[in-house]
Write an enzyme that holds these catalytic residues in place. Sequence first.
Site, short mmCIF file in Angstrom:
data_model
loop_
_atom_site.label_atom_id
_atom_site.label_comp_id
_atom_site.label_asym_id
_atom_site.label_seq_id
_atom_site.Cartn_x
_atom_site.Cartn_y
_atom_site.Cartn_z
N THR A 50 42.09 27.75 38.96
CA THR A 50 42.76 27.17 40.12
C THR A 50 42.85 25.65 40.05
O THR A 50 42.07 24.99 39.36
CB THR A 50 42.01 27.56 41.41
OG1 THR A 50 42.75 27.13 42.55
CG2 THR A 50 40.61 26.95 41.45
N LEU A 51 43.81 25.12 40.79
CA LEU A 51 43.88 23.70 41.13
C LEU A 51 43.42 23.49 42.56
O LEU A 51 43.43 22.38 43.06
CB LEU A 51 45.33 23.19 40.98
CG LEU A 51 45.86 23.04 39.56
CD1 LEU A 51 47.38 22.88 39.58
CD2 LEU A 51 45.22 21.87 38.86
N ASN A 52 43.07 24.56 43.24
CA ASN A 52 42.71 24.68 44.65
C ASN A 52 43.95 24.90 45.49
O ASN A 52 44.39 26.02 45.65
CB ASN A 52 41.89 23.50 45.16
CG ASN A 52 41.20 23.84 46.49
OD1 ASN A 52 40.83 24.98 46.72
ND2 ASN A 52 41.04 22.86 47.35
N ARG A 61 33.97 25.37 36.49
CA ARG A 61 34.31 24.80 37.79
C ARG A 61 34.29 23.27 37.69
O ARG A 61 33.47 22.70 36.97
CB ARG A 61 33.27 25.27 38.81
CG ARG A 61 33.51 24.84 40.25
CD ARG A 61 34.65 25.58 40.84
NE ARG A 61 34.66 25.51 42.30
CZ ARG A 61 35.77 25.54 43.03
NH1 ARG A 61 36.94 25.64 42.45
NH2 ARG A 61 35.71 25.50 44.35
N THR A 80 45.92 30.11 43.70
CA THR A 80 45.00 30.25 42.58
C THR A 80 45.70 31.23 41.64
O THR A 80 46.80 31.66 41.95
CB THR A 80 43.64 30.80 43.08
OG1 THR A 80 43.18 29.94 44.12
CG2 THR A 80 42.58 30.87 42.02
N GLY A 88 43.99 33.47 46.18
CA GLY A 88 44.00 33.60 47.63
C GLY A 88 42.91 32.87 48.39
O GLY A 88 42.63 33.22 49.53
N GLY A 89 42.26 31.86 47.78
CA GLY A 89 41.25 31.11 48.53
C GLY A 89 40.17 32.04 49.07
O GLY A 89 39.65 32.90 48.35
N SER A 109 32.95 28.10 45.51
CA SER A 109 34.25 28.72 45.26
C SER A 109 34.28 30.13 45.82
O SER A 109 33.24 30.75 46.03
CB SER A 109 34.52 28.77 43.75
OG SER A 109 35.67 29.54 43.47
N SER A 110 35.50 30.64 46.02
CA SER A 110 35.68 32.05 46.42
C SER A 110 36.17 32.92 45.27
O SER A 110 36.31 34.13 45.43
CB SER A 110 36.68 32.14 47.57
OG SER A 110 36.18 31.52 48.73
#
Length: 561
Positions: A391-393, A99, A373, A465-466, A444-445
């Site tokens: 992810t890049l967010n 992360r 993501t 999907g956040g 994070s999710s």
Amino acid sequence: MKKITISLILFSHTVSAQYTDINIVKEVKVKNKGVVVSAHPLASEAGAKILKMGGNAYDAITATQYALAVVYPQAGNIGGGGFLVGVKNNGEKFTIDYRETAPKKASRDMYLDTTGKANTDLSQNGRLAVGIPGSIAGFFATLKYGKLPMDKIIQPAIDLAEKGFAITEQEANLLNSNKPHFQKHNQSSIVFVKDTPWKAGDILIQKELAATLKLIQKSGSKGFYEGKTAELLVSEMKKGNGIITLEDLKNYKVAERKALEFDYKGNNIVSMPLPSSGGILLAQMLKMASYENLEKYQQNSTQAVQIMTEAERRAYADRAEYMGDPDFINDKTSYLISDDYLKNRWKSFNFTKATPSSEVGKIIKQPKESTETTHISVIDKEGNAAAVTTTLNGLYGSKVVVSGAGFFLNNEMDDFSVKPGVPNMFGAVGGEANSIQPNKRMLSSMTPTIVLKNKKPYMIVGTPGGTTIPTSVYQSIVNVIDFKLNANISVNAPKFHHQWLPETVAFEKNFPEATIKDLEKLGYKTEKWGQIGRTEMILIDDNGNIHAVADGRGDDSVAIE
């Protein structure tokens, strides 16, 4: 097996050099073969190529991530971060946390204006939104579990970047719609912007990215965190209000953490611990739902959705209050997933009505935005399993490309609580546990997950999907274990999502209307979304038969060695 082939005809002198045959394979059933499932067919094929060369699941998943940084730039990356969950064929379980972290100059109130109001534009767009990238460090940390050297693992991505590949219609549409953002946040010309609109079949060549990947191939992780690439990244920071320094990059470290494990109906669930909220949420939601004997009901029936929604409501309220970087907070994981705590939390559940979110936390008005993501699921023929979510967010992260190096930077700082009580771009509310501090990892999710049955991999699953990631993985597991559905139906069935705040329950547009109407009568507020997540699933039965499915919501694809 459903196979979609996109045929692209180009001038003969370019065909041999460029990647123009895009074969999207949605489902395979095999045995004694390695399998890779990812968001892009060329990335899945890169992973499968490494398996054919004698690599294992950890080599393949690293090659796939490098390839996604080339062919799936909206989320695949070397300028972001991710989580890996691994289960080796000897039963060893491990996780790698790469992360992003907050730069040394980051501070709790860095996104507040003079009146104390949160300026989320600064945390979501441009150079100040960027956390220190962790992906490359994560790839090198994975090497010790693999069999091949990095120079071989990275080569398929170099070839894709240097020679170019044909983009799909979805990719063309995304590049076209984001052109104004790219122009706003980049002072130099970038390969993702051209005068005429992108269309399916156009070739995307990324020479600068190829050069960056070659530096990594030659110099290892120092080829990214030190030297030319690091200097280019810091130079990009200085073009705006970015605060990442050469020291920040040189000092970045991955964290290898003990996997979060729990039992669900005789299955051993292995998922990601904090700073991912995903593993805790998954444990909480599955356990609370089990108190109502979920398997008695049909998938997506009113009762099943109500039970699952109320479990989501309670879990996400806990996310806001308790979860953050375990190196900076009092980690309450064991308490939060204990039956004593969860049974008490579940006492307020009532089949006759929706539980108001105000009963499990303070209501705050929420914005609603989309997310991007990407997830990869891999198993090799020796039985090693790997799940990675990276992810890049946001879509294309901060929208900033490092000039001269050719890669997008994340906007991961928005995953901190920009101001405790203020929701982030995905509507997730955070408290002090997730406040900004130097060197801290943002909550994070992402929920890469491996399910074991009889100590062997049974399911490898994850999704983008956040904040919808944990609920999609939750539904995937329930679909298979409780509702006895196969991998294809589990992945492609319509999904729903609730996250405590906002109060609404979101449903994909093709979700059964009768269920939605019944829930509205019970007091649930509902809304329709175009899609929720893009799940990549591999199921392995007791006889070793593999059923791998790539989500039908995108260009996701399966490849076999």
